[in-house]
Design a protein around this motif. Structure first.
Motif, mmCIF file in Angstrom:
data_model
loop_
_atom_site.group_PDB
_atom_site.id
_atom_site.type_symbol
_atom_site.label_atom_id
_atom_site.label_comp_id
_atom_site.label_asym_id
_atom_site.label_seq_id
_atom_site.Cartn_x
_atom_site.Cartn_y
_atom_site.Cartn_z
ATOM 1 N N THR A 241 0.854 -1.183 0.000
ATOM 2 C CA THR A 241 0.000 0.000 0.000
ATOM 3 C C THR A 241 0.890 1.233 0.000
ATOM 4 N N LEU A 242 0.535 2.195 -0.829
ATOM 5 C CA LEU A 242 1.343 3.394 -1.007
ATOM 6 C C LEU A 242 0.943 4.467 -0.008
ATOM 7 N N ILE A 243 1.656 5.575 -0.036
ATOM 8 C CA ILE A 243 1.477 6.623 0.952
ATOM 9 C C ILE A 243 0.087 7.241 0.893
ATOM 10 N N ASP A 244 -0.576 7.166 -0.277
ATOM 11 C CA ASP A 244 -1.920 7.730 -0.396
ATOM 12 C C ASP A 244 -3.006 6.732 -0.019
ATOM 13 N N GLY A 245 -2.603 5.556 0.460
ATOM 14 C CA GLY A 245 -3.560 4.545 0.875
ATOM 15 C C GLY A 245 -3.969 3.581 -0.214
ATOM 16 N N SER A 246 -3.567 3.836 -1.453
ATOM 17 C CA SER A 246 -3.917 2.942 -2.553
ATOM 18 C C SER A 246 -3.035 1.701 -2.535
ATOM 19 N N THR A 247 -3.534 0.639 -3.146
ATOM 20 C CA THR A 247 -2.787 -0.615 -3.222
ATOM 21 C C THR A 247 -2.050 -0.683 -4.537
ATOM 22 N N TYR A 248 -0.754 -0.923 -4.479
ATOM 23 C CA TYR A 248 0.065 -1.033 -5.683
ATOM 24 C C TYR A 248 -0.385 -2.236 -6.489
ATOM 25 N N GLY A 249 -0.456 -2.071 -7.804
ATOM 26 C CA GLY A 249 -1.060 -3.088 -8.655
ATOM 27 C C GLY A 249 -0.217 -4.307 -8.934
ATOM 28 N N VAL A 250 1.029 -4.334 -8.506
ATOM 29 C CA VAL A 250 1.922 -5.461 -8.758
ATOM 30 C C VAL A 250 2.314 -6.089 -7.426
ATOM 31 N N GLU A 251 2.229 -7.411 -7.347
ATOM 32 C CA GLU A 251 2.620 -8.102 -6.127
ATOM 33 C C GLU A 251 4.132 -8.276 -6.077
ATOM 34 N N GLY A 252 4.649 -8.378 -4.871
ATOM 35 C CA GLY A 252 6.085 -8.540 -4.675
ATOM 36 C C GLY A 252 6.422 -9.875 -4.046
ATOM 37 N N LYS A 253 7.732 -10.104 -3.876
ATOM 38 C CA LYS A 253 8.219 -11.365 -3.333
ATOM 39 C C LYS A 253 9.389 -11.089 -2.411
ATOM 40 N N VAL A 254 9.381 -11.739 -1.239
ATOM 41 C CA VAL A 254 10.504 -11.609 -0.311
ATOM 42 C C VAL A 254 11.720 -12.316 -0.899
ATOM 43 N N GLU A 255 12.849 -11.594 -0.953
ATOM 44 C CA GLU A 255 14.074 -12.160 -1.504
ATOM 45 C C GLU A 255 15.054 -12.616 -0.422
ATOM 46 N N SER A 256 15.105 -11.865 0.664
ATOM 47 C CA SER A 256 16.105 -12.209 1.669
ATOM 48 C C SER A 256 15.672 -11.735 3.046
ATOM 49 N N VAL A 257 16.262 -12.373 4.056
ATOM 50 C CA VAL A 257 16.037 -12.008 5.455
ATOM 51 C C VAL A 257 17.395 -11.785 6.092
ATOM 52 N N SER A 258 17.546 -10.678 6.788
ATOM 53 C CA SER A 258 18.810 -10.381 7.447
ATOM 54 C C SER A 258 19.110 -11.444 8.490
ATOM 55 N N GLY A 259 20.368 -11.828 8.563
ATOM 56 C CA GLY A 259 20.767 -12.843 9.530
ATOM 57 C C GLY A 259 21.146 -12.261 10.880
ATOM 58 N N VAL A 260 20.980 -10.938 11.045
ATOM 59 C CA VAL A 260 21.373 -10.268 12.277
ATOM 60 C C VAL A 260 20.166 -9.562 12.876
ATOM 61 N N VAL A 261 19.967 -9.739 14.172
ATOM 62 C CA VAL A 261 18.889 -9.053 14.894
ATOM 63 C C VAL A 261 19.409 -7.718 15.396
ATOM 64 N N ASP A 262 18.675 -6.655 15.110
ATOM 65 C CA ASP A 262 19.047 -5.328 15.590
ATOM 66 C C ASP A 262 18.875 -5.287 17.111
ATOM 67 N N ARG A 263 19.971 -5.074 17.831
ATOM 68 C CA ARG A 263 19.912 -5.114 19.295
ATOM 69 C C ARG A 263 19.071 -3.986 19.867
ATOM 70 N N SER A 264 19.065 -2.842 19.201
ATOM 71 C CA SER A 264 18.343 -1.696 19.748
ATOM 72 C C SER A 264 16.835 -1.835 19.595
#
Length: 374
Positions: A241-264
């Motif tokens: 969903t974009l800043i104006d509240g509309s839904t972007y017309g193209v779906e996406g895909k998760v490519e990667s997950v960070s292997g480090v947890v942000d301590r803060s």
């Protein structure tokens, strides 16, 4: 005697009122307060969780000059599409042309000295064969020849360096993309050490969308899919969903997950990729990623069936006689807002109070008999 009769007559109405009141109270306490209940069973549920996201170009390249000088020409405008190798800026070339000419002249001089050194060495070699000069004189002329060759190599390197510096006066585009802002105008003095780039070129054909989820949410998702790699591979398409509240017309895909947890923050960053055929997405924009996750064979209860006390959730289980018994349950952090996924504490086939659990007390009869529930 007469006064005693009057006292009895006056007290009679009050006695009747008290007895009447006691009778009503006794009758009300014998009534059963009924609550809506439900039988537990396993089912599938799809949850959609929203995460704040930052949008970046697949390749955002900050363009810095490699030589110092006055900015003579801007060859592009902001927002213009550019190709790799295209000239973006031209820096004053006069001093670099002069430096190249000087380097070429030094090279020619070094070549002349080399030619002279070769003549001397060849001449001394002949004279030595005739025993006219000593070995020392021959070796000295040979050393001079080596110095002349080194001088040519050094001068040649200076020419290469001068050519490179001259070529750097034409700042080329490092990749296909779109030109960002142009903070420097014609006449500005620029250098490689300046803090702000000449511009940023963004490859907007595909966009990277970065978002974070808590470590516990990520672990929950990994368990659901049978591992982190499996979760990334099998994660369903994402909505944006974009800043104006509309839904972007193209779906996406998760490519990667960070292997480090942000301590803060205790969160983990994920990166998704979205195609951008209509160029609606721009680097630096923000939005929200919506992830649908399907949980199979789960016990689902409404939030109205729970009473939360700090981090504990209490549910009232109803037995065959309609008596409510309190039980502590564990629920997943993922929820629809109206329903919880129960991870422990309840079993299939049990009956619970599904609405108004906050009004139920331990051991209360919530229905008259089991046969009353269909």
């Amino acid at each position: 005697m007469t006064s005693n009769i009057k006292l009895v007559l006056l007290a009679l109405p009050f006695s009747v009122a008290i007895l009447s009141s006691c009778g009503k109270s006794s009758g009300q306490s014998s009534l059963t307060t009924t609550f809506k209940t439900m039988k537990l069973e396993k089912t599938d549920i799809t949850l959609q969780t929203k995460y704040s996201a930052t949008i970046r170009g697949r390749q955002d390249v900050e363009v810095y000059p490699q030589v110092s000088g006055t900015l003579k020409k801007l060859c592009v405008t902001e927002g213009q599409k550019v190709k790799k190798g295209q000239t973006l800026f031209v820096i004053d070339q006069v001093p670099y042309i002069a430096a190249l000419n000087t380097a070429n002249a030094a090279l020619e001089a070094a070549k002349a000295q080399l030619s002279t050194a070769e003549l001397n060495f060849n001449s001394n070699k002949t004279l030595r064969e005739q025993n006219v000069i000593s070995d020392f004189d021959l070796q000295t002329s040979y050393n001079a020849l080596l110095n002349a060759k080194a001088a040519v190599a050094q001068a040649d390197a200076q020419v290469v360096n001068a050519k490179n510096s001259l070529s750097y006066t034409e700042v080329e585009c490092p990749a296909d993309g779109v030109v960002g802002t142009l903070p420097f105008r014609q006449g500005a003095l620029v250098s490689p050490s300046m803090a702000e780039p000449l511009t940023t070129v963004s490859d907007n054909s595909q966009m990277y969308v970065y978002f974070s989820m808590t470590e516990s949410q990520l672990l929950d998702m990994a368990r659901n899919y049978g591992g982190m790699e499996s979760a990334v591979e099998n994660m369903p398409p994402l909505a944006l969903t974009l800043i104006d509240g509309s839904t972007y017309g193209v779906e996406g895909k998760v490519e990667s997950v960070s292997g480090v947890v942000d301590r803060s923050t205790g969160s983990v960053q994920l990166r998704a990729v979205f195609d951008n055929p209509q160029e609606l997405l721009h680097s630096g924009s923000t939005g929200n990623v919506i992830i649908p996750v399907t949980y199979k064979d789960q016990i689902i209860i409404p939030t109205t069936a729970t009473v939360q006390t700090q981090d504990k959730y209490r549910v009232f289980v109803v037995d065959a006689d309609g008596i409510a018994t309190e039980r502590i349950v564990t629920v997943s952090q993922q929820s629809t807002g109206n329903e919880f996924i129960v991870t422990s504490g309840l079993n299939v086939g049990e009956e619970i109070v599904s609405e108004g659990a906050g009004m139920v007390t331990e051991g209360q009869q919530v229905r008259e008999k089991a046969e009353a529930k269909k």
